[in-house]
Design a protein around this motif. Structure first.
Motif, short mmCIF file in Angstrom:
data_model
loop_
_atom_site.label_atom_id
_atom_site.label_comp_id
_atom_site.label_asym_id
_atom_site.label_seq_id
_atom_site.Cartn_x
_atom_site.Cartn_y
_atom_site.Cartn_z
N GLN A 113 -3.38 34.35 44.70
CA GLN A 113 -2.42 35.31 45.23
C GLN A 113 -3.01 36.72 45.26
N CYS A 114 -2.91 37.35 46.43
CA CYS A 114 -3.32 38.74 46.57
C CYS A 114 -2.14 39.61 46.15
N VAL A 115 -2.32 40.40 45.09
CA VAL A 115 -1.23 41.22 44.57
C VAL A 115 -1.45 42.71 44.86
N GLY A 116 -2.59 43.04 45.45
CA GLY A 116 -2.87 44.43 45.80
C GLY A 116 -4.07 44.51 46.71
N CYS A 117 -4.11 45.55 47.53
CA CYS A 117 -5.29 45.76 48.38
C CYS A 117 -5.36 47.22 48.80
N VAL A 118 -6.58 47.63 49.10
CA VAL A 118 -6.82 48.97 49.63
C VAL A 118 -7.84 48.84 50.75
N VAL A 119 -7.58 49.53 51.86
CA VAL A 119 -8.42 49.48 53.05
C VAL A 119 -8.82 50.92 53.39
N ASN A 120 -10.11 51.15 53.63
CA ASN A 120 -10.62 52.51 53.78
C ASN A 120 -11.67 52.60 54.87
N LYS A 121 -12.07 53.84 55.16
CA LYS A 121 -13.21 54.06 56.03
C LYS A 121 -13.99 55.27 55.52
N LEU A 153 -2.83 51.14 51.33
CA LEU A 153 -2.78 50.72 49.94
C LEU A 153 -1.47 50.00 49.74
N ALA A 154 -1.51 48.83 49.14
CA ALA A 154 -0.29 48.09 48.87
C ALA A 154 -0.45 47.31 47.56
N VAL A 155 0.64 47.27 46.81
CA VAL A 155 0.70 46.45 45.59
C VAL A 155 2.03 45.71 45.64
N ASP A 156 1.97 44.41 45.41
CA ASP A 156 3.17 43.58 45.38
C ASP A 156 4.16 44.19 44.39
N LYS A 157 5.44 44.26 44.79
CA LYS A 157 6.47 44.89 43.95
C LYS A 157 6.53 44.29 42.55
N GLU A 158 6.30 42.99 42.44
CA GLU A 158 6.38 42.33 41.13
C GLU A 158 5.20 42.67 40.22
N PHE A 159 4.19 43.35 40.77
CA PHE A 159 2.99 43.66 40.00
C PHE A 159 2.78 45.18 39.88
N ARG A 160 3.80 45.97 40.19
CA ARG A 160 3.66 47.42 40.10
C ARG A 160 3.79 47.88 38.66
N LYS A 161 3.39 49.11 38.41
CA LYS A 161 3.41 49.74 37.09
C LYS A 161 2.37 49.14 36.15
N LEU A 162 1.36 48.50 36.71
CA LEU A 162 0.31 47.87 35.90
C LEU A 162 -1.06 48.47 36.19
N ARG A 163 -1.07 49.61 36.89
CA ARG A 163 -2.29 50.36 37.22
C ARG A 163 -3.18 49.64 38.24
#
Length: 165
Positions: free
Chosen positions: A62-70, A87-97
């Motif tokens: 399961q992908c619980v976070g990702c960041v895409v850049n240039k 930048l996205a983090v699954d709501k169920e996995f937030r507040k975990l840095r």
């Protein structure tokens, strides 16, 4: 795997982009909370041109976070400018840095690749994102031209639409 208590945090693995098979993971996660949809071409523009600047936070499959850049030369200044596009983090996995770790990983890679600065845009209503970015901010003074600004975050307000009546 759904939900993440503090014990699950050590099960989060941060991995670089590997191939197109990860695209549905990234798109699915970002589109959950996005204020405006992106086409597949937008994702491919960033990921295909700067694959080593895309990172995923995985818990098992399961992908619980990702960041895409240039990272590219900023024409007006000639500076190598990094840009945090998504930048996205699954709501169920937030507040975990997870978001912080992804952004720091991306910034470190951009610096290693020669970035002079890093910018992004965030909606003023996204308090969680603003809190994260403001906690990472380093603003260089214009008079200190010889110092490198590792992260200059440009926080933009959304323009209001005006209707002609």
């Amino acid at each position: 795997v759904r939900g993440c208590g503090l014990a699950m945090c050590d099960k989060v693995e941060y991995v670089p982009w590997s191939d197109e098979s990860q695209m549905p993971l990234v798109m699915g996660l970002i589109e959950k909370d996005l204020s405006e949809p992106y086409s597949i071409f937008t994702y491919r523009y960033f990921i295909n041109n700067w694959p080593k600047l895309c990172f995923l936070a995985m818990v098992g499959e399961q992908c619980v976070g990702c960041v895409v850049n240039k990272l590219e030369v900023h024409a007006p200044t000639g500076a190598m400018r990094g840009y945090i596009a998504m930048l996205a983090v699954d709501k169920e996995f937030r507040k975990l840095r997870i978001g912080r770790t992804l952004v720091e990983t991306a910034i470190n890679q951009m610096i290693a690749d020669g970035a002079d600065e890093v910018v992004l845009e965030a909606e003023e209503t996204n308090k969680a994102a603003l809190g994260l970015y403001l906690s990472l901010i380093h603003i260089s003074e214009p008079t200190r031209l010889l110092s490198i600004s590792y992260a200059v975050f440009c926080l933009k307000k959304k323009k209001k639409m005006h209707t002609n009546t």
